[in-house]
Design an enzyme around this catalytic site. Structure first.
Site, PDB file in Angstrom:
ATOM      1  N   SER A  15       0.839  -1.195   0.000  1.00  0.00           N
ATOM      2  CA  SER A  15       0.000   0.000   0.000  1.00  0.00           C
ATOM      3  C   SER A  15       0.875   1.248   0.000  1.00  0.00           C
ATOM      4  CB  SER A  15      -0.921   0.027   1.232  1.00  0.00           C
ATOM      5  OG  SER A  15      -0.158   0.138   2.424  1.00  0.00           O
ATOM      6  N   LEU A  17       3.203   4.395  -0.322  1.00  0.00           N
ATOM      7  CA  LEU A  17       4.391   4.721  -1.105  1.00  0.00           C
ATOM      8  C   LEU A  17       5.029   3.473  -1.705  1.00  0.00           C
ATOM      9  CD1 LEU A  17       6.031   7.401   1.238  1.00  0.00           C
ATOM     10  CD2 LEU A  17       4.457   7.750  -0.673  1.00  0.00           C
ATOM     11  N   ASP A  36       5.195  -7.408   3.222  1.00  0.00           N
ATOM     12  CA  ASP A  36       4.277  -6.581   3.997  1.00  0.00           C
ATOM     13  C   ASP A  36       3.585  -7.461   5.028  1.00  0.00           C
ATOM     14  OD1 ASP A  36       2.863  -3.595   3.134  1.00  0.00           O
ATOM     15  OD2 ASP A  36       1.812  -4.825   4.600  1.00  0.00           O
ATOM     16  N   TYR A 162       9.542   8.427  16.947  1.00  0.00           N
ATOM     17  CA  TYR A 162       9.462   8.419  15.483  1.00  0.00           C
ATOM     18  C   TYR A 162      10.644   9.167  14.875  1.00  0.00           C
ATOM     19  CZ  TYR A 162       7.453   8.891  10.808  1.00  0.00           C
ATOM     20  OH  TYR A 162       7.228   8.834   9.450  1.00  0.00           O
ATOM     21  N   LYS A 166      13.628   7.678  12.418  1.00  0.00           N
ATOM     22  CA  LYS A 166      13.852   8.204  11.071  1.00  0.00           C
ATOM     23  C   LYS A 166      15.193   8.928  10.968  1.00  0.00           C
ATOM     24  CE  LYS A 166      10.063   6.717   9.173  1.00  0.00           C
ATOM     25  NZ  LYS A 166      10.107   5.703   8.086  1.00  0.00           N
ATOM     26  N   PHE A 195       2.430  13.171   2.488  1.00  0.00           N
ATOM     27  CA  PHE A 195       1.924  12.566   1.260  1.00  0.00           C
ATOM     28  C   PHE A 195       0.534  11.978   1.463  1.00  0.00           C
ATOM     29  CE2 PHE A 195       6.098  13.201  -0.195  1.00  0.00           C
ATOM     30  CZ  PHE A 195       6.142  12.950  -1.572  1.00  0.00           C
ATOM     31  N   THR A 197      -1.315   9.208   1.647  1.00  0.00           N
ATOM     32  CA  THR A 197      -1.164   7.776   1.871  1.00  0.00           C
ATOM     33  C   THR A 197      -2.281   7.288   2.783  1.00  0.00           C
ATOM     34  OG1 THR A 197       0.206   8.088   3.849  1.00  0.00           O
ATOM     35  CG2 THR A 197       1.348   8.006   1.709  1.00  0.00           C
TER      36      THR A 197
END
Length: 256
Positions: A15, A17, A36, A162, A166, A195, A197
């Site tokens: 799903s 990106l 996934d 998070y 990253k 984005f 998503t």
């Protein structure tokens, strides 16, 4: 590296990106292995992409699960030339909130999936790529594209876990590129902004518009096909290596 005739191992490929990248690659003549955790979405992606796709469910932090999927990919398509690591999770919690300090398990889980999971997959894919025949005048054997986030630079309130996960992806990009240079494998990271998503699909419209308002230009959310086009460009442009590219319309996230 040209995409036609190549095989890409894509995490989070069912799903968002990751699926956009898979569609772009297949349209360019590549085969894809989608890894996934969501079996239902994997089945839908498999039906859409047909014989050009191999789908395997599993956890990016599980060495055996990833290793088995890589082995199945090589058996089906012969080799792995590209690895795109787009699997990841969110999670917000203040360092100290109303209920006390952030549970350590929550922080560890985010870092384990996003950072350790990315490294687990790329190291195993790199080992497979090292056995590829060197191509072209540069002797290229593989390309690894990792997915970070603008949160690596502009982490907001409640994003300690998070942002750490990253930011770790950004920080390890150059040393891994140096590690794999002798094998002819490039490593590049993309740090997307906001984005369209599935992660954002359920967000209130006012939140989406607030995010759009702090982009510079264009004033909109990013499209997954734009992300996929950037990843395809990285694969094709052999002089890109050891770098993180912000793909974010100039957004700079505020504290809140």
């Amino acid at each position: 590296m040209e995409l036609a005739g190549k095989t890409a191992f894509i995490t989070g490929g069912a799903s968002g990106l990751g699926l956009a990248v898979a569609r772009n690659f297949v349209a360019a003549g590549a085969s894809v292995a989608l890894f996934d955790r969501n079996r239902e979405l994997l089945e839908a992606a498999s039906a859409e992409l047909s014989e050009k796709a191999l789908c395997r469910d599993g956890d990016v932090t599980d060495e055996d699960s990833v290793g088995a999927a890589i082995a199945a990919t090589r058996e089906r398509f012969g080799a792995i030339h590209i690895n795109v690591n787009s699997a990841g999770i969110g999670g917000a919690a203040r360092t100290v909130g109303r209920d006390g300090p952030m549970p350590l398990a929550r922080f560890e889980h985010i870092v384990r999936v996003n950072l350790i999971g990315t490294f687990n997959v790329l190291r195993l894919c790199a080992a497979a790529m090292a056995g590829n025949e060197a191509e072209g005048e540069d002797g290229e054997r593989g390309v690894i594209v990792n997915v970070s986030s603008v949160a690596a630079y502009d982490g907001q309130t409640g994003q300690a876990g998070y942002s750490a996960s990253k930011g770790g992806i950004v920080a390890m990009t150059l040393p891994i590129a140096r590690d794999l240079a002798k094998q002819g494998i490039r490593v590049v990271t993309v740090a997307p902004g906001v984005f369209e998503t599935p992660l954002l699909a359920g967000a209130p419209e006012e939140l989406k518009q607030a995010l759009v308002s702090i982009t510079q230009f264009p004033k909109r959310l990013g499209r997954p096909d734009e992300f996929a086009a950037e990843v395809a460009h990285i694969v094709r442009c052999s002089y890109l290596n050891g770098e993180t590219i912000r793909l974010d319309a100039g957004i700079r996230m505020p504290a809140l």
